[in-house]
Design a protein around this motif. Structure first.
Motif, PDB file in Angstrom:
ATOM      1  N   ASN A 191     -17.287   5.389   6.003  1.00 57.17           N
ATOM      2  CA  ASN A 191     -16.932   3.925   7.355  1.00 57.17           C
ATOM      3  C   ASN A 191     -17.514   2.971   7.241  1.00 57.17           C
ATOM      4  O   ASN A 191     -18.299   3.070   6.686  1.00 57.17           O
ATOM      5  CB  ASN A 191     -16.473   4.527   8.294  1.00 57.17           C
ATOM      6  CG  ASN A 191     -17.780   4.929   8.684  1.00 57.17           C
ATOM      7  OD1 ASN A 191     -18.839   4.391   8.912  1.00 57.17           O
ATOM      8  ND2 ASN A 191     -17.503   6.103   9.759  1.00 57.17           N
TER       9      ASN A 191
ATOM     10  N   THR B   7      -0.552  -3.873   7.847  1.00 57.82           N
ATOM     11  CA  THR B   7      -1.544  -1.851   7.870  1.00 57.82           C
ATOM     12  C   THR B   7      -0.082  -0.868   8.846  1.00 57.82           C
ATOM     13  O   THR B   7      -0.137  -0.239   8.144  1.00 57.82           O
ATOM     14  CB  THR B   7      -2.699  -2.250   8.536  1.00 57.82           C
ATOM     15  OG1 THR B   7      -3.768  -2.825   8.163  1.00 57.82           O
ATOM     16  CG2 THR B   7      -3.322  -0.518   8.167  1.00 57.82           C
TER      17      THR B   7
ATOM     18  N   SER C 123      -2.200  11.581   3.836  1.00 57.67           N
ATOM     19  CA  SER C 123      -2.122  10.325   4.529  1.00 57.67           C
ATOM     20  C   SER C 123      -2.348   9.353   3.173  1.00 57.67           C
ATOM     21  O   SER C 123      -2.652   9.208   2.630  1.00 57.67           O
ATOM     22  CB  SER C 123      -2.868  10.592   5.193  1.00 57.67           C
ATOM     23  OG  SER C 123      -4.090  10.454   5.467  1.00 57.67           O
TER      24      SER C 123
ATOM     25  N   GLU D  30      -4.313   6.938   3.541  1.00 55.81           N
ATOM     26  CA  GLU D  30      -5.856   6.512   4.064  1.00 55.81           C
ATOM     27  C   GLU D  30      -6.535   7.289   2.964  1.00 55.81           C
ATOM     28  O   GLU D  30      -7.191   7.313   2.425  1.00 55.81           O
ATOM     29  CB  GLU D  30      -6.853   7.244   5.307  1.00 55.81           C
ATOM     30  CG  GLU D  30      -5.980   5.588   6.471  1.00 55.81           C
ATOM     31  CD  GLU D  30      -6.513   4.321   5.785  1.00 55.81           C
ATOM     32  OE1 GLU D  30      -7.821   4.525   5.007  1.00 55.81           O
ATOM     33  OE2 GLU D  30      -5.817   3.395   6.013  1.00 55.81           O
ATOM     34  N   GLU D  31      -5.737   9.113   2.405  1.00 54.62           N
ATOM     35  CA  GLU D  31      -6.441   9.857   1.558  1.00 54.62           C
ATOM     36  C   GLU D  31      -5.851   8.846   0.325  1.00 54.62           C
ATOM     37  O   GLU D  31      -6.673   9.091  -0.588  1.00 54.62           O
ATOM     38  CB  GLU D  31      -5.923  11.062   1.607  1.00 54.62           C
ATOM     39  CG  GLU D  31      -6.269  11.924   3.108  1.00 54.62           C
ATOM     40  CD  GLU D  31      -7.985  11.959   2.469  1.00 54.62           C
ATOM     41  OE1 GLU D  31      -8.046  12.574   1.696  1.00 54.62           O
ATOM     42  OE2 GLU D  31      -8.429  11.735   3.262  1.00 54.62           O
TER      43      GLU D  31
ATOM     44  N   LYS E 261       2.411   1.756   7.161  1.00 56.04           N
ATOM     45  CA  LYS E 261       1.613   3.393   7.687  1.00 56.04           C
ATOM     46  C   LYS E 261       3.341   4.210   7.535  1.00 56.04           C
ATOM     47  O   LYS E 261       3.693   4.898   7.411  1.00 56.04           O
ATOM     48  CB  LYS E 261       0.730   3.448   8.598  1.00 56.04           C
ATOM     49  CG  LYS E 261       0.618   4.984   8.896  1.00 56.04           C
ATOM     50  CD  LYS E 261      -0.685   5.214  10.003  1.00 56.04           C
ATOM     51  CE  LYS E 261      -0.893   6.541   9.969  1.00 56.04           C
ATOM     52  NZ  LYS E 261      -0.144   7.255  10.447  1.00 56.04           N
TER      53      LYS E 261
ATOM     54  N   GLU F  68       0.790  -1.700   0.155  1.00 51.48           N
ATOM     55  CA  GLU F  68       0.416  -0.347  -0.347  1.00 51.48           C
ATOM     56  C   GLU F  68       0.937   1.331   0.250  1.00 51.48           C
ATOM     57  O   GLU F  68       0.321   2.191  -0.460  1.00 51.48           O
ATOM     58  CB  GLU F  68      -0.683  -0.096   1.193  1.00 51.48           C
ATOM     59  CG  GLU F  68      -2.174  -0.856   1.219  1.00 51.48           C
ATOM     60  CD  GLU F  68      -2.516  -0.596   2.439  1.00 51.48           C
ATOM     61  OE1 GLU F  68      -2.782  -0.618   3.366  1.00 51.48           O
ATOM     62  OE2 GLU F  68      -3.980  -1.979   2.480  1.00 51.48           O
TER      63      GLU F  68
ATOM     64  N   LYS G 236      -5.554   5.936  -0.626  1.00 51.24           N
ATOM     65  CA  LYS G 236      -6.045   4.607  -1.184  1.00 51.24           C
ATOM     66  C   LYS G 236      -7.340   5.152  -1.309  1.00 51.24           C
ATOM     67  O   LYS G 236      -7.866   4.587  -2.402  1.00 51.24           O
ATOM     68  CB  LYS G 236      -6.831   4.291   0.312  1.00 51.24           C
ATOM     69  CG  LYS G 236      -5.060   3.863   0.882  1.00 51.24           C
ATOM     70  CD  LYS G 236      -5.608   2.476   2.332  1.00 51.24           C
ATOM     71  CE  LYS G 236      -4.651   2.064   2.617  1.00 51.24           C
ATOM     72  NZ  LYS G 236      -4.426   1.474   4.495  1.00 51.24           N
ATOM     73  N   LYS G 237      -7.809   6.032  -1.101  1.00 54.08           N
ATOM     74  CA  LYS G 237      -9.419   7.419  -1.619  1.00 54.08           C
ATOM     75  C   LYS G 237      -8.540   7.673  -3.386  1.00 54.08           C
ATOM     76  O   LYS G 237      -9.312   8.054  -3.498  1.00 54.08           O
ATOM     77  CB  LYS G 237      -9.636   7.858  -0.836  1.00 54.08           C
ATOM     78  CG  LYS G 237     -10.307   7.036   0.409  1.00 54.08           C
ATOM     79  CD  LYS G 237     -10.753   8.285   1.442  1.00 54.08           C
ATOM     80  CE  LYS G 237     -11.105   7.561   2.366  1.00 54.08           C
ATOM     81  NZ  LYS G 237     -11.216   8.639   3.140  1.00 54.08           N
TER      82      LYS G 237
END
Length: 517
Positions: free
Chosen positions: A473, A214, A232, A234-235, A218, A140, A237-238
């Protein structure tokens, strides 16, 4: 004359549209997993894009199986699978969770090493790209390349989508009727299968990912893409614009897909086979009874197999009235026989396309299974690790071949499986029927991949194609917040009604009762 006057402007317009369609883009194809079988799938995409005139830089950690003069190749050393890795996984029959732990540890370290490599640091410092194509294998943190180069990210995945891949584009899991890849179930599932599928989807897989992947991914992401300069993880991944998955619905399972997930199953298969090397062609043409082709993929050489198991397979195959074309290796041959011919390398797609091939003995990797299905060759599968067991369960249930467990293999059960597939015509008939179905598409896998990658380029990441589910979520996706809100409302309404009834009773009914008394 009027037709000629109209024809010229129309031709100009069409020509301009065509030029816009094939406009050359700078594409970084980053394939860090040191697994040759994955590279076969990923480079099929880059080869197709190179044919369209795009400027590609292909970065890998293992040498290309076949170089392409149309693009630049950068090889990063320092990230290779340990020599005894596959031997331990295959011969010790490790449970999946132990395989997963060691695999994720290796992937995490390898992912970080690739970004720290001097060649990669130089590339990131000096060049720019319009698109990143990322070969995904639980890495990732490399999604940060999209943020670094300020461009869209396309993910290439080598099998049917798993949980993490679905998460990138908001693809629904639909666990009630879509079997998890690890479960090896077929549709439709009974109650107990659905229960196990639910536990794998909602407990086992998320916990394993959280514990062993994960957090470390990270940490490595933050190290390579500092939060003061980059979005980030998480951002990011979007930020995935498109997922290309080496799967096709005709293989099953049947499931819904969002627009940003495109199936390109079989992209590595050539529509027209290349000529075979002369020595191999001569062997295959002269085999009077036909060919049994044996290969355990690009990652497994024969010398990593348990010697007793290799001897079992040799003893069975050497007795057959067929020519055995066996991809093995350079050393430790399991035996010698007049009908057994060993090769260190074979052009598998072209070999399977030869009409004289009667059986494919395979490890059941996705690429091998798909190529066998495409060319209508029945299989005997000996799955070793990963998704191979699920692949071969599917092959056996669909009647395309038989499966033999490696750890419990005996001469009797291997011999029975091989001779059953060779003598019972239903296997060849079933697989050749499926081959027609598999090839029946509006566009080839290569054309489909190229179209959608260029679509993302034309529309600057195609944000309109992104599912809103990406930004929700778990509770929102399951509407638990809505159900909870409605539950509170219903509870308050019931409480109000109860209060109102008590109030009315106490104020009016009781008074009337007292008056009557």
């Amino acid at each position: 004359m009027l037709c000629n006057k109209l024809f010229f402007p129309v031709l100009v317009v069409l020509s301009l549209q065509a030029l816009d369609y094939v406009e050359s883009s700078r594409i970084l194809a980053f394939f860090p997993a040191p697994v040759k079988s994955h590279l076969i799938i990923h480079t099929a995409i880059t080869n197709a894009l190179a044919e369209r005139g795009h400027q590609l830089t292909v970065v890998t950690t293992v040498p290309l199986i076949k170089t392409n003069p149309r693009y630049r190749h950068i090889l990063l050393d320092g990230c290779s699978i340990p020599k005894d890795y596959f031997s331990e996984k295959i011969n010790e029959a490790q449970p999946f969770y132990r395989q997963f732990i060691s695999l994720t540890e290796f992937i995490n370290d390898c992912s970080n090493v690739t970004l720290q490599h001097p060649k990669m640091r130089k590339l990131m410092a000096e060049e720019r790209f319009d698109l990143v194509i990322l070969g995904y294998f639980f890495n990732e943190l490399h999604l940060g390349l999209g943020a670094h180069f300020k461009c869209p990210v396309v993910v290439s995945f080598m099998v049917q989508p798993v949980r993490l891949i679905n998460h990138f584009v908001g693809n629904p899991l639909e666990g009630a009727y879509v079997p998890n890849l690890l479960s090896a179930y077929e549709q439709p599932m009974n109650f107990w299968q659905r229960l196990k599928n639910f536990l794998i989807n909602e407990a086992f897989e998320p916990i394993m990912m959280r514990l062993f992947m994960t957090n470390q991914q990270k940490a490595f992401y933050d190290y390579n893409f500092p939060p003061e300069k980059y979005p980030s993880l998480e951002e990011m991944k979007k930020n995935v614009s498109l997922v290309l998955t080496n799967h096709h619905f005709s293989q099953g399972p049947i499931r819904p897909n969002v627009p940003a997930l495109i199936e390109i199953g079989g992209i590595q298969i050539k529509e027209k086979s290349d000529p075979l090397p002369e020595d191999i062609k001569s062997i295959m043409d002269k085999a009077k009874n036909g060919i049994v082709y044996f290969s355990f993929g690009s990652n497994i050489q024969g010398d990593v197999l348990d010697r007793s198991k290799a001897k079992i397979m040799f003893d069975v195959l050497s007795k057959l009235p067929f020519t055995i074309l066996w991809k093995w290796g350079k050393t430790d041959l399991p035996g010698q026989a007049p009908n057994v011919i060993y090769k260190t390398w074979l052009p598998q797609d072209d070999v399977l396309a030869h009409p004289n091939v009667k059986l494919f003995v395979t490890h059941g990797g996705q690429g091998s299974v798909v190529e066998s299905l495409y060319h209508g060759v029945p299989m005997v599968g000996v799955p070793l690790f990963g998704e191979q067991h699920a692949n071969m369960v599917n092959v056996e249930k669909k009647g395309y071949g038989r499966m033999v467990e490696f750890t419990t293999m005996t001469e009797e059960n291997f011999d029975r499986a091989v001779n059953d597939v060779l003598t019972d015509g239903k296997y060849r008939q079933n697989v050749q029927t499926f081959a027609k179905l598999y090839k029946d598409r509006p566009m080839s896998a290569k054309e489909t991949a190229v179209y959608w990658v260029e679509y993302v380029l034309r529309h600057r990441g195609a944000p309109h194609m992104q599912s809103p589910a990406v930004h929700l979520n778990k509770f929102q996706l399951m509407s638990l917040d809505v159900v909870g809100f409605l539950g509170v409302i219903i509870y308050l309404v019931i409480k109000f009604i109860k209060f109102f009834v008590v109030f009315v009773y106490s104020k009016f009914v009781r008074k009337l009762k007292n008056k009557k008394e």
